[in-house]
Design an enzyme around this catalytic site. Sequence first.
Site, mmCIF file in Angstrom:
data_model
loop_
_atom_site.group_PDB
_atom_site.id
_atom_site.type_symbol
_atom_site.label_atom_id
_atom_site.label_comp_id
_atom_site.label_asym_id
_atom_site.label_seq_id
_atom_site.Cartn_x
_atom_site.Cartn_y
_atom_site.Cartn_z
ATOM 1 N N SER A 132 -1.701 -92.041 10.919
ATOM 2 C CA SER A 132 -1.150 -90.688 10.757
ATOM 3 C C SER A 132 0.250 -90.634 11.338
ATOM 4 O O SER A 132 0.450 -90.866 12.538
ATOM 5 C CB SER A 132 -2.039 -89.673 11.468
ATOM 6 O OG SER A 132 -1.349 -88.446 11.540
ATOM 7 N N HIS B 230 -0.830 -91.519 6.170
ATOM 8 C CA HIS B 230 -1.352 -90.145 6.183
ATOM 9 C C HIS B 230 -0.259 -89.242 6.747
ATOM 10 O O HIS B 230 0.202 -89.430 7.879
ATOM 11 C CB HIS B 230 -2.603 -90.115 7.061
ATOM 12 C CG HIS B 230 -3.276 -88.791 7.151
ATOM 13 N ND1 HIS B 230 -4.140 -88.322 6.179
ATOM 14 C CD2 HIS B 230 -3.246 -87.821 8.112
ATOM 15 C CE1 HIS B 230 -4.611 -87.139 6.536
ATOM 16 N NE2 HIS B 230 -4.075 -86.805 7.699
ATOM 17 N N ASP C 29 0.805 -85.482 7.716
ATOM 18 C CA ASP C 29 0.227 -84.183 8.066
ATOM 19 C C ASP C 29 1.252 -83.077 7.927
ATOM 20 O O ASP C 29 2.263 -83.078 8.635
ATOM 21 C CB ASP C 29 -0.252 -84.218 9.526
ATOM 22 C CG ASP C 29 -1.538 -84.998 9.686
ATOM 23 O OD1 ASP C 29 -2.506 -84.668 8.996
ATOM 24 O OD2 ASP C 29 -1.553 -85.942 10.503
ATOM 25 N N MET D 123 1.999 -79.094 8.324
ATOM 26 C CA MET D 123 1.486 -77.906 9.023
ATOM 27 C C MET D 123 2.443 -76.739 8.841
ATOM 28 O O MET D 123 3.661 -76.926 8.922
ATOM 29 C CB MET D 123 1.337 -78.202 10.509
ATOM 30 C CG MET D 123 0.440 -79.394 10.786
ATOM 31 S SD MET D 123 0.328 -79.701 12.543
ATOM 32 C CE MET D 123 -0.707 -81.172 12.534
ATOM 33 N N HIS E 293 -1.762 -84.493 3.658
ATOM 34 C CA HIS E 293 -2.782 -83.556 4.136
ATOM 35 C C HIS E 293 -2.106 -82.213 4.406
ATOM 36 O O HIS E 293 -1.345 -82.085 5.369
ATOM 37 C CB HIS E 293 -3.401 -84.153 5.418
ATOM 38 C CG HIS E 293 -4.372 -83.287 6.133
ATOM 39 N ND1 HIS E 293 -4.859 -83.588 7.387
ATOM 40 C CD2 HIS E 293 -4.991 -82.128 5.768
ATOM 41 C CE1 HIS E 293 -5.715 -82.658 7.768
ATOM 42 N NE2 HIS E 293 -5.800 -81.744 6.812
ATOM 43 N N MET F 193 -2.161 -78.788 5.752
ATOM 44 C CA MET F 193 -2.815 -77.787 6.611
ATOM 45 C C MET F 193 -2.019 -76.505 6.445
ATOM 46 O O MET F 193 -1.165 -76.159 7.261
ATOM 47 C CB MET F 193 -2.818 -78.283 8.069
ATOM 48 C CG MET F 193 -3.862 -79.348 8.315
ATOM 49 S SD MET F 193 -3.549 -80.316 9.796
ATOM 50 C CE MET F 193 -2.489 -81.569 9.090
ATOM 51 N N MET G 161 -12.768 -83.030 9.069
ATOM 52 C CA MET G 161 -11.958 -83.016 10.295
ATOM 53 C C MET G 161 -12.871 -83.241 11.498
ATOM 54 O O MET G 161 -13.909 -82.580 11.634
ATOM 55 C CB MET G 161 -11.239 -81.668 10.471
ATOM 56 C CG MET G 161 -10.113 -81.383 9.497
ATOM 57 S SD MET G 161 -8.784 -82.612 9.448
ATOM 58 C CE MET G 161 -8.209 -82.643 11.159
ATOM 59 N N ASP H 69 -10.776 -87.549 10.239
ATOM 60 C CA ASP H 69 -9.412 -87.397 10.749
ATOM 61 C C ASP H 69 -9.466 -86.651 12.082
ATOM 62 O O ASP H 69 -9.943 -85.519 12.130
ATOM 63 C CB ASP H 69 -8.593 -86.604 9.715
ATOM 64 C CG ASP H 69 -7.141 -86.393 10.116
ATOM 65 O OD1 ASP H 69 -6.685 -86.988 11.104
ATOM 66 O OD2 ASP H 69 -6.464 -85.616 9.407
HETATM 67 C C1 DX5 Z 1 -4.633 -83.212 13.109
HETATM 68 C C2 DX5 Z 1 -4.129 -84.121 12.007
HETATM 69 C C3 DX5 Z 1 -4.445 -85.533 12.243
HETATM 70 C C4 DX5 Z 1 -3.819 -86.114 13.483
HETATM 71 C C5 DX5 Z 1 -4.740 -87.130 14.049
HETATM 72 O O1 DX5 Z 1 -4.322 -81.911 12.807
HETATM 73 O O2 DX5 Z 1 -4.686 -83.739 10.759
HETATM 74 O O3 DX5 Z 1 -4.134 -86.341 11.115
HETATM 75 O O4 DX5 Z 1 -2.569 -86.702 13.259
HETATM 76 O O5 DX5 Z 1 -4.235 -87.584 15.237
HETATM 77 P P1 DX5 Z 1 -5.096 -88.401 16.278
HETATM 78 O O6 DX5 Z 1 -5.576 -89.632 15.574
HETATM 79 O O7 DX5 Z 1 -4.129 -88.673 17.381
HETATM 80 O O8 DX5 Z 1 -6.249 -87.520 16.690
HETATM 81 ZN ZN ZN Z 2 -4.466 -85.195 8.998
#
Ligand code: DX5
Ligand code: ZN
Length: 227
Positions: free
Chosen positions: A8, A33, A35, A37, A67, A69, A138, A177
Site C-alpha cells: 500500500s 495498492h 489508497d 481518501m 481503493h 475511500m 477491511m 487490507d
Molecule cells: C487504510 C488503507 C490501507 C492502509 C493499510 O485505510 O485502506 O490500505 O494503507 O496500511 P497498513 O498495512 O499499515 O495497516
Molecule cells: Zn486500502
Amino acid sequence: MQIQILPSLLAADFGRLADDIVRAEASGADALHIDVMDAHFVPNLSFGPDVVALSRKVAPGFYRHVHLMMTRPDLYLEPFANAGAQTIQIHVEADCDIHAELKRIRGMGLRAGLVLNPETPSDAVFPYMKECDEILVMTVHPGYGGQSFIAECLPKVTAIRRRADALGRAGFDIMVDGGVNGETGPQAAAAGANQLVAGSYLFKQSDMAAAVRALRADCGRSVASAK
Ligand code: DX5
Ligand code: ZN
C-alpha cells in the site's frame, strides 16, 4: 489459489514516492495498492489521480489497484480510469448506486472491486457478487495506515469465500487490507483470503523483496494446513 501481495503506497515516503513505487515493483509484489481518501468518507486526505498517473509513468508494468475511500466514488471514476487505474474498488457503504457503479467500472474495461468496513456484515456485499471481480474485507477502520489488525473480521472472509464457492466462482478474489504482517497475513489466508494488502509492514523492511517472498510462502503454508 495463488496468494497475491499488494504493497500500500500510503506507507511510502511521500518525499520519494516515485522511488518507493519502483521499489515496490522491484520487490516482486503483484500490484500497487493506491489508497484514495476524501476527508469525508474517512477523516483523512491522501492521493488523487495524479499519483495513479505517476505510478503508471515510473512503473508502467506494475498493476495499479485503486481503493476509493470516498462518499461519492461515482463522481471520480473517469479521472482515476484515465490516470491508469486497472482495478477500482468502491465501498458498499458509499452514497451511490452500487450496482450501477460496479457496472460502469467494468464497462470502462477495468476490474471492479467492492469493499466492506469492519462493522459491515458480509451479507451486505452478497447482492453484488455477480457484478464484481473481487471483494475487500477491511481489517482496520479505513483512514490511516499502521493500525492493528481486527481479527474479528476474519469470519466474514470465510463467509464470503463460502458464498463465492456456492455461486460457482472458485478462485474468486478476496482481499484483506489493514494491519497485515507476517503473523496476521497467514491468518487471513487460512480464513480464505488470497490477496493481502500490506502498507507499513512492507515499506519498513530494508529488504522488501524478501518480506514479500516470505509472506507469500507463509500464507501458502497456512492455507495448506487449514485444509
Ligand atoms: C487504510 C488503507 C490501507 C492502509 C493499510 O485505510 O485502506 O490500505 O494503507 O496500511 P497498513 O498495512 O499499515 O495497516
Ligand atoms: Zn486500502
